[in-house]
Enzyme design. Structure first.
Site, mmCIF file in Angstrom:
data_model
loop_
_atom_site.group_PDB
_atom_site.id
_atom_site.type_symbol
_atom_site.label_atom_id
_atom_site.label_comp_id
_atom_site.label_asym_id
_atom_site.label_seq_id
_atom_site.Cartn_x
_atom_site.Cartn_y
_atom_site.Cartn_z
ATOM 1 N N LEU A 170 37.211 42.405 39.960
ATOM 2 C CA LEU A 170 37.331 43.402 38.890
ATOM 3 C C LEU A 170 37.506 44.837 39.368
ATOM 4 O O LEU A 170 37.379 45.770 38.586
ATOM 5 C CB LEU A 170 36.105 43.296 37.970
ATOM 6 C CG LEU A 170 35.894 41.934 37.314
ATOM 7 C CD1 LEU A 170 34.682 41.953 36.386
ATOM 8 C CD2 LEU A 170 37.144 41.490 36.553
ATOM 9 N N ILE A 173 42.528 47.041 43.825
ATOM 10 C CA ILE A 173 42.850 46.847 45.249
ATOM 11 C C ILE A 173 43.534 48.128 45.732
ATOM 12 O O ILE A 173 44.499 48.593 45.135
ATOM 13 C CB ILE A 173 43.780 45.639 45.436
ATOM 14 C CG1 ILE A 173 43.058 44.342 45.042
ATOM 15 C CG2 ILE A 173 44.298 45.566 46.866
ATOM 16 C CD1 ILE A 173 41.874 43.967 45.914
ATOM 17 N N HIS A 189 45.434 36.278 36.117
ATOM 18 C CA HIS A 189 45.005 37.030 34.935
ATOM 19 C C HIS A 189 44.939 36.037 33.779
ATOM 20 O O HIS A 189 45.855 35.194 33.640
ATOM 21 C CB HIS A 189 45.995 38.166 34.654
ATOM 22 C CG HIS A 189 45.638 38.999 33.471
ATOM 23 N ND1 HIS A 189 44.623 39.930 33.505
ATOM 24 C CD2 HIS A 189 46.140 39.026 32.211
ATOM 25 C CE1 HIS A 189 44.524 40.504 32.308
ATOM 26 N NE2 HIS A 189 45.432 39.968 31.505
ATOM 27 N N ASP A 230 47.820 44.619 37.144
ATOM 28 C CA ASP A 230 48.606 43.625 36.393
ATOM 29 C C ASP A 230 50.075 43.963 36.218
ATOM 30 O O ASP A 230 50.725 43.474 35.286
ATOM 31 C CB ASP A 230 47.982 43.436 34.983
ATOM 32 C CG ASP A 230 46.530 43.033 35.080
ATOM 33 O OD1 ASP A 230 45.760 43.394 34.169
ATOM 34 O OD2 ASP A 230 46.174 42.372 36.076
ATOM 35 N N GLU A 259 43.800 27.726 34.295
ATOM 36 C CA GLU A 259 43.801 28.557 35.505
ATOM 37 C C GLU A 259 43.518 27.713 36.749
ATOM 38 O O GLU A 259 44.178 27.848 37.789
ATOM 39 C CB GLU A 259 42.720 29.643 35.394
ATOM 40 C CG GLU A 259 43.003 30.739 34.401
ATOM 41 C CD GLU A 259 41.898 31.764 34.385
ATOM 42 O OE1 GLU A 259 41.487 32.217 35.469
ATOM 43 O OE2 GLU A 259 41.448 32.124 33.283
HETATM 44 N N1 LIG Z 1 45.965 47.040 42.794
HETATM 45 C C1 LIG Z 1 45.540 46.047 41.975
HETATM 46 N N2 LIG Z 1 44.238 45.713 41.932
HETATM 47 C C2 LIG Z 1 43.824 44.692 41.112
HETATM 48 C C3 LIG Z 1 44.733 44.022 40.283
HETATM 49 C C4 LIG Z 1 46.116 44.395 40.345
HETATM 50 O O1 LIG Z 1 46.979 43.812 39.646
HETATM 51 N N3 LIG Z 1 46.474 45.400 41.198
HETATM 52 N N4 LIG Z 1 44.285 43.016 39.409
HETATM 53 C C5 LIG Z 1 42.866 43.067 39.113
HETATM 54 C C6 LIG Z 1 42.398 41.941 38.258
HETATM 55 N N5 LIG Z 1 42.489 42.359 36.862
HETATM 56 C C7 LIG Z 1 43.309 41.657 36.039
HETATM 57 O O2 LIG Z 1 43.863 40.590 36.379
HETATM 58 C C8 LIG Z 1 41.751 43.482 36.384
HETATM 59 C C9 LIG Z 1 40.437 43.647 36.806
HETATM 60 C C10 LIG Z 1 39.689 44.747 36.350
HETATM 61 C C11 LIG Z 1 40.252 45.669 35.473
HETATM 62 C C12 LIG Z 1 39.459 46.847 35.028
HETATM 63 O O3 LIG Z 1 39.807 47.505 34.065
HETATM 64 N N6 LIG Z 1 38.340 47.131 35.743
HETATM 65 C C13 LIG Z 1 37.428 48.218 35.360
HETATM 66 C C14 LIG Z 1 36.136 48.123 36.149
HETATM 67 C C15 LIG Z 1 35.400 46.842 35.779
HETATM 68 C C16 LIG Z 1 34.062 46.747 36.480
HETATM 69 O O4 LIG Z 1 33.848 47.478 37.472
HETATM 70 O O5 LIG Z 1 33.253 45.906 36.038
HETATM 71 C C17 LIG Z 1 38.071 49.579 35.667
HETATM 72 O O6 LIG Z 1 38.837 49.690 36.641
HETATM 73 O O7 LIG Z 1 37.713 50.501 34.942
HETATM 74 C C18 LIG Z 1 41.553 45.482 35.030
HETATM 75 C C19 LIG Z 1 42.310 44.387 35.472
HETATM 76 C C20 LIG Z 1 42.042 43.184 40.366
HETATM 77 N N7 LIG Z 1 42.512 44.338 41.119
HETATM 78 N N1 GAR Z 2 41.757 40.693 34.762
HETATM 79 C C1 GAR Z 2 40.987 39.903 35.684
HETATM 80 C C2 GAR Z 2 40.299 38.790 34.945
HETATM 81 O O1 GAR Z 2 39.952 38.932 33.787
HETATM 82 N N2 GAR Z 2 40.126 37.657 35.637
HETATM 83 C C3 GAR Z 2 39.524 36.513 35.024
HETATM 84 O O2 GAR Z 2 38.142 36.459 35.334
HETATM 85 C C4 GAR Z 2 37.746 35.082 35.261
HETATM 86 C C5 GAR Z 2 36.984 34.784 36.527
HETATM 87 O O3 GAR Z 2 36.465 33.512 36.449
HETATM 88 P P1 GAR Z 2 35.893 32.810 37.795
HETATM 89 O O4 GAR Z 2 35.064 33.851 38.493
HETATM 90 O O5 GAR Z 2 35.083 31.652 37.263
HETATM 91 O O6 GAR Z 2 37.102 32.393 38.613
HETATM 92 C C6 GAR Z 2 39.023 34.240 35.152
HETATM 93 O O7 GAR Z 2 39.256 33.834 33.827
HETATM 94 C C7 GAR Z 2 40.097 35.214 35.581
HETATM 95 O O8 GAR Z 2 41.362 34.954 35.012
#
Ligand SMILES: Nc1nc2c(c(=O)[nH]1)N[C@@H](CN(C=O)c1ccc(C(=O)N[C@@H](CCC(=O)O)C(=O)O)cc1)CN2
Ligand code: GAR
Length: 295
Positions: A170, A173, A189, A230, A259
């Site tokens: 979360l 990167i 995702h 994303d 997934e």
């Molecule tokens: N450079 C990238 N980093 C990440 C990506 C990506 O596509 N490019 N994907 C995410 C995973 N993700 C969706 O699939 C996702 C995860 C988290 C967030 C988000 O809004 N996070 C919050 C913080 C949440 C927390 O700390 O509990 C935020 O940034 O405010 C959006 C999308 C993984 N990294």
């Molecule tokens: N945007 C990122 C996001 O929402 N990812 C989602 O978090 C869950 C993690 O489950 P898991 O820890 O059991 O694999 C999964 O549903 C994954 O798609």
């Protein structure tokens, strides 16, 4: 029965090639078991064509010199790949990938688990399976714990990591890692991107947004990771029906099931080097059953 064979689309013959538009039948023959492919040498070009149970080649009317390539067992199988998985929570996708590595579905090994929460379920599972656990990014409360972006890149390189797999991770990167591992970082995702993605859309929030929108389908997306949340190139998706009275939790459970299947299938493909990039930049997966097909 005369064996007619047709060219597989994977061979791009030169436009003016005599092979392109003349066809004939060839006398029935069966390949010895260890013959992988036949190559036809014509006056114009030498073409290696593969004849197997389901792939076809079109013989042409020229006096070919057939050269059989024999499988002496030395055929190079893709090297077993090293995987680093990033999680923030329970890690069910991570566990499925790890199981795939153990049961032979995936030609790889999880050599590192990276998390922002060292007490999460995914980290617990990694420790109980002898997989090193690293913390990234540094925790605000414990800045001594955790890696900086450059330290993270160094460790991944030191472990010889081939691919980075985000699975419920979360945090953003960092650009250092994205640039250090081009086309080698994947994320899953829980919705059909480009819809329902971006900052703030993760976990159950995604499924709530899908239900509020009235969308009739949802499902997982696996994409390459770039600098933003994303927005990377989509590699694979799977559709899941949204049921009218679904709760977010019910939809989440149905999507998560898909997934697990999709991620293992995609990781298996990437470890077998079956990812091909189309000229317009779209990544495709080469079918294992029929290498002439891509999806
Ligand atoms: N450079 C990238 N980093 C990440 C990506 C990506 O596509 N490019 N994907 C995410 C995973 N993700 C969706 O699939 C996702 C995860 C988290 C967030 C988000 O809004 N996070 C919050 C913080 C949440 C927390 O700390 O509990 C935020 O940034 O405010 C959006 C999308 C993984 N990294
Ligand atoms: N945007 C990122 C996001 O929402 N990812 C989602 O978090 C869950 C993690 O489950 P898991 O820890 O059991 O694999 C999964 O549903 C994954 O798609």
């Amino acid at each position: 029965m005369e064996s007619r064979v047709l060219f597989s689309s994977q061979f791009n013959f030169p436009v003016n090639s005599p092979l392109k538009n003349r066809e004939t039948s060839i006398a029935p023959f069966t390949l010895p078991r260890n013959v992988l492919s036949l190559s036809f040498r014509s006056s114009a070009d030498r073409f290696a064509v593969r004849i197997g149970p389901r792939s076809f080649v079109k013989a042409v009317s020229f006096a070919p010199k057939i050269v059989a390539e024999v499988d002496d067992g030395s055929r190079d199988e893709p090297r077993r790949k090293k995987l680093a998985v990033f999680v923030s929570g329970g890690g069910s996708n991570f566990r499925k990938i790890h199981e795939g590595c153990s049961d032979g579905s995936v030609n790889g090994d999880v050599v590192l688990l990276v998390t922002n929460n060292k007490d999460c379920g995914g980290a617990e599972y990694a420790r109980s399976n002898g997989i090193p656990v690293l913390v990234f990014p540094k925790a605000k409360r414990e800045p001594s714990d955790g890696l900086s972006p450059s330290e993270l890149v160094d460790v991944l390189r030191k472990y010889g990591v081939d691919f980075v797999l985000l699975a419920g991770y979360l945090k953003l990167i960092p650009v250092e890692l994205v640039q250090a591992f081009p086309k080698r970082i994947l994320n899953i995702h829980p919705a059909l991107l480009p819809a329902f993605g971006g900052k703030g859309l993760y976990g159950i929030r995604v499924h709530k947004a899908v239900l509020e929108s009235g969308a009739r389908y949802s499902g997982p997306t696996i994409h390459f990771v770039d600098e933003e949340y994303d927005t990377g190139r989509i590699l694979a998706q799977s559709a899941v029906r949204v049921i009218a009275n679904d709760t977010p939790e019910e939809l989440a459970k149905r999507v998560l099931h898909e997934e697990h299947k999709l991620y293992v299938e995609v990781v298996a493909a990437i470890c077998e080097e079956r990812i091909k990039w189309r000229e317009d930049g779209v990544p495709l997966i080469q079918s294992k059953e029929n290498p002439d097909e891509y999806y």
